[in-house]
Design an enzyme around this catalytic site. Sequence first.
Site, short mmCIF file in Angstrom:
data_model
loop_
_atom_site.label_atom_id
_atom_site.label_comp_id
_atom_site.label_asym_id
_atom_site.label_seq_id
_atom_site.Cartn_x
_atom_site.Cartn_y
_atom_site.Cartn_z
N LYS A 28 -4.53 -3.00 -8.40
CA LYS A 28 -5.83 -2.95 -9.05
C LYS A 28 -6.53 -1.61 -8.85
O LYS A 28 -7.25 -1.14 -9.74
CB LYS A 28 -6.72 -4.11 -8.62
N ARG A 64 -15.39 -9.67 -2.51
CA ARG A 64 -14.18 -10.27 -1.92
C ARG A 64 -14.33 -11.77 -1.68
O ARG A 64 -13.35 -12.45 -1.44
CB ARG A 64 -13.84 -9.59 -0.59
N ARG A 117 4.86 1.58 0.37
CA ARG A 117 3.73 2.52 0.30
C ARG A 117 3.76 3.49 1.47
O ARG A 117 4.15 3.14 2.57
CB ARG A 117 2.40 1.76 0.30
N ARG A 154 1.68 2.73 6.93
CA ARG A 154 0.57 2.21 7.72
C ARG A 154 0.88 0.80 8.22
O ARG A 154 1.61 0.05 7.56
CB ARG A 154 -0.72 2.17 6.88
N ARG A 157 -2.44 -10.68 5.25
CA ARG A 157 -3.51 -10.29 4.32
C ARG A 157 -3.50 -11.17 3.07
O ARG A 157 -4.56 -11.51 2.53
CB ARG A 157 -3.36 -8.82 3.93
#
Length: 214
Positions: A13, A88, A127, A160, A171
């Site tokens: 997004k 959120r 990533r 990360r 998450r």
Amino acid sequence: MKIIMLGAPGAGKGTQAKKIAEKYQIPHISTGDIFRANIKGGTELGMKAKAFMDQGQLVPDEITIGMLMDRIKEDDCKNGYVLDGFPRTIPQAESLTKALADLGDKIDYAINVDVPDEAIVTRMSGRRACLKCGATYHIKYNAPKTEGICDTCGEKLVLRDDDKPETVQKRLTVYHEQTQPLIDYYKNEGCLAEVDGTKDLDVVFQDIVAILGE
């Protein structure tokens, strides 16, 4: 055109928000950027937020909403904006709806970039981030020119902790509990649009443009 981007962490997004901002010449607003700008600028709300962050606590919604409303009152938002990473939770969405209604305003589109969990785990573990300048890459979809090196500042890229598979799964669990209900919320508000986020980035963007109009 006032747009909210929805979707699980790693759904893409943020990438789509930047492309929307560029095409429609409206600012891409992320809560992280707002926090950094307010803290750097030493604003009252920024200092309040910093006090919570320094203690490892979540910044209360009213402070976040306050900073966000200050941001969208700036001149560059007069033709709209893309919100990325906020709201959120349902209480945040309700607070935002009320704050906008007080200005005689509302969200035009809430775009949900839909991607299954297993695809997100695969995607996020690829990533890589530059800890110096904040640039992000992907070893498959958006590789740096030189492997493991940031194009922008030449620093070494890292995976990360946030992007490790076990962390991503946690998450996603939080997302399904807290954030996914926003899809129903904005459906009830009559402004939800959904796109298939498993497609190629450019195809997803064209699907979004088809919703928003040229």
